[in-house]
Write a protein that holds these residues in place. Structure first.
Motif, mmCIF file in Angstrom:
data_model
loop_
_atom_site.group_PDB
_atom_site.id
_atom_site.type_symbol
_atom_site.label_atom_id
_atom_site.label_comp_id
_atom_site.label_asym_id
_atom_site.label_seq_id
_atom_site.Cartn_x
_atom_site.Cartn_y
_atom_site.Cartn_z
ATOM 1 N N MET A 83 0.849 -1.189 0.000
ATOM 2 C CA MET A 83 0.000 0.000 0.000
ATOM 3 C C MET A 83 0.883 1.236 0.000
ATOM 4 O O MET A 83 1.780 1.360 0.834
ATOM 5 N N ASP A 84 0.612 2.148 -0.943
ATOM 6 C CA ASP A 84 1.357 3.386 -1.017
ATOM 7 C C ASP A 84 0.620 4.483 -0.257
ATOM 8 O O ASP A 84 -0.582 4.690 -0.454
ATOM 9 N N ALA A 85 1.334 5.185 0.616
ATOM 10 C CA ALA A 85 0.802 6.380 1.248
ATOM 11 C C ALA A 85 1.263 7.569 0.423
ATOM 12 O O ALA A 85 2.464 7.772 0.223
ATOM 13 N N VAL A 86 0.301 8.366 -0.080
ATOM 14 C CA VAL A 86 0.596 9.493 -0.958
ATOM 15 C C VAL A 86 0.100 10.766 -0.308
ATOM 16 O O VAL A 86 -1.052 10.852 0.134
ATOM 17 N N ASN A 87 0.955 11.765 -0.250
ATOM 18 C CA ASN A 87 0.583 13.060 0.300
ATOM 19 C C ASN A 87 -0.249 13.814 -0.740
ATOM 20 O O ASN A 87 0.280 14.216 -1.778
ATOM 21 N N PRO A 88 -1.542 14.038 -0.503
ATOM 22 C CA PRO A 88 -2.376 14.664 -1.528
ATOM 23 C C PRO A 88 -2.070 16.149 -1.746
ATOM 24 O O PRO A 88 -2.508 16.719 -2.750
ATOM 25 N N ALA A 89 -1.334 16.742 -0.828
ATOM 26 C CA ALA A 89 -0.944 18.145 -1.026
ATOM 27 C C ALA A 89 0.144 18.284 -2.082
ATOM 28 O O ALA A 89 0.319 19.362 -2.670
ATOM 29 N N THR A 90 0.871 17.201 -2.349
ATOM 30 C CA THR A 90 1.957 17.225 -3.338
ATOM 31 C C THR A 90 1.836 16.123 -4.376
ATOM 32 O O THR A 90 2.544 16.136 -5.384
ATOM 33 N N ASN A 91 0.959 15.150 -4.117
ATOM 34 C CA ASN A 91 0.818 13.945 -4.947
ATOM 35 C C ASN A 91 2.098 13.120 -4.982
ATOM 36 O O ASN A 91 2.330 12.361 -5.928
ATOM 37 N N GLU A 92 2.921 13.240 -3.941
ATOM 38 C CA GLU A 92 4.160 12.474 -3.845
ATOM 39 C C GLU A 92 3.986 11.310 -2.871
ATOM 40 O O GLU A 92 3.363 11.453 -1.814
ATOM 41 N N ARG A 93 4.569 10.163 -3.234
ATOM 42 C CA ARG A 93 4.543 9.010 -2.340
ATOM 43 C C ARG A 93 5.434 9.280 -1.139
ATOM 44 O O ARG A 93 6.574 9.717 -1.290
#
Length: 453
Positions: free
Chosen positions: A1-11
């Protein structure tokens, strides 16, 4: 499962799914833990829950940061969520013994008859990403204190939150197996629920997910509680305090990025005050600060993922194509991150997404009605029935209108919210069962009649 920061769309991290062997071990551990945990005196279970509240308070900023990084909740709102979880721990640490006290019944002079509230066993909790700590703790605090053990299947975009919650219970002193997080995909939920060691399930999430869990549980004769979607009406009558309604309404629609089942979604406004309310509401909405969720001045952060933003915008576009008018927002913001601005739609046609579907983001649909009766009719013109809010200066009128709205909870001159002290849940397509208060702790117990001659 990848956790992605939605403020940057970076994993930001990657978590390995639990293997079939690990899931089997978790089920075995849960069954073993239940046999000893159910015998722990209630007072000791309450003390452990109070300790969990202390852990939450000690680690508030750390846990809030995990939330913000994984699903974009503004950091101040994330901290408030952790504090609310501590509050629900406090509540059941104080009141569980009275909620679970045996009820005595009329009986012959030579007999004593009572109802005991005994635990069921391992309970599977399928939880969403939008309030990734609160949704779990409002289940876990009463259920574990009643003597059950918990198995958490959290949303796949918040695996760090799932592991952090497990750590909170471990740090508080709960025994091994009393609360475990399963990092598994949704298509394995049925397998876990069908296992004979799992005795019940609760789900907070979408209608399709709820139907799937209810179907599997029903086939296996297992108790369920479902808290599903909502399209909550926010009714502004002709005698409402307009400034208060507009200020609260803007926040009720946009906090947590509008990603809440009980957010105000359909604003139903009496014709006599429609223009006044709309002007005040627009001013409040447009004043909200959108930006970096780690900035403490931010009020509206990103949507929890790029795909969720795209789904929301498709609903807005379809509503506009059908004839709705955009008065604020209406387009994703330029730049990095899944940012959608607070949006206001008027002239919303019947049957378009902004009228008939749940818009899970910062989009308000505003409707003009000619009377109190028309307001109630429009409020009930939905397949959902979770919450509602009614605004009037006449408290008796407010209670009368509230009684006519088909919802699990209705607030007068207040936004819809969940509170440990009062039951929470919905009707119609918003689910069934209740969480919180005495009703919540009684959902996952065996109401056992004991006749002593």
């Amino acid at each position: 499962m990848d956790a992605v920061n939605p403020a940057t769309n970076e994993r930001i991290d990657t978590y390995e799914d639990d293997s079939p062997a690990a899931v089997e071990q978790a089920l075995a551990d849960a069954a073993d833990a239940f046999e000893s945990w159910r015998g722990v005196p209630l007072r000791e279970r309450q003390e452990l829950l109070a300790s969990a509240g202390e852990v939450l308070r000690d680690r508030t900023r750390e846990l809030a940061t995990v939330m913000t990084r994984e699903m974009g909740k503004p950091i101040t709102q994330a901290e408030s969520e952790v504090e609310k979880c501590a509050w629900v721990c406090d509540h059941y640490a104080e009141f569980a013994d009275s909620y679970l006290a045996s009820d005595h019944h009329p009986s012959p002079p030579e007999a004593t008859v009572k109802t005991r509230y005994d635990p069921l066993g391992p309970v599977l909790a399928v939880m969403p990403w939008n309030y990734p700590f609160w949704q779990v703790f409002r289940f876990a605090a009463p259920s574990l204190t009643a003597g059950n053990v918990g198995l958490l299947k959290h949303a796949s975009n918040v695996p760090g939150c799932a592991k952090a919650i497990e750590d909170v219970f471990r740090e508080a002193g709960y025994p091994e197996g009393a609360f475990q997080s399963l990092l598994i995909p949704s298509d394995l939920v049925d397998d876990v629920l069908e296992d004979e060691r799992v005795r019940a399930a609760t789900l907070t999430g979408s209608g399709p997910a709820g139907r799937a869990v209810a179907s599997t549980a029903g086939e296996n004769l297992k108790k369920t509680v479902l808290e599903l979607g909502g399209s909550d009406p926010f009714v502004v009558l002709d005698d409402a305090d307009i400034d208060a309604a507009a200020e609260t309404g803007a926040w009720a629609r946009n906090m947590n990025g509008g990603q809440s089942c009980i957010a105000a979604k359909r604003f139903i406004v009496h014709d006599a005050v429609y223009d006044e309310f709309l002007d005040a509401f627009l001013e409040e909405v447009e004043s909200l600060a959108v930006g970096d969720p780690m900035d403490e001045t931010t009020e509206v952060g990103p949507q929890a993922s790029q795909s969720l933003l795209e789904d929301l915008h498709e609903q807005v576009e379809a509503s506009v194509d059908a004839g709705a008018t955009v008065l604020a927002g209406g387009e994703p913001l330029d730049g990095e991150g899944a940012f959608y601005p607070p949006t206001v739609l008027t002239d919303v046609p019947e049957g378009c997404p902004a009228d008939a579907e749940e818009l899970f983001g910062p989009v308000a649909s505003v409707f003009r009605v000619e009377s109190e009766d028309a307001a109630v009719e429009k409020a009930n013109d939905t397949r959902f029935g979770l919450g509602a809010s009614v605004w009037t200066e006449d408290r008796d009128r407010g209670e009368r209108v509230a009684s006519r709205i088909d919802a699990g909870c209705t607030y007068v001159n207040q936004l819809t919210k969940s509170d440990p002290r009062v039951p929470f849940g919905g009707v119609k397509d918003s689910g069934y069962g209740r969480e919180l208060s005495a009703a919540g702790i009684h959902e996952f117990v065996n109401r056992k009649t004991v006749w002593i001659e």
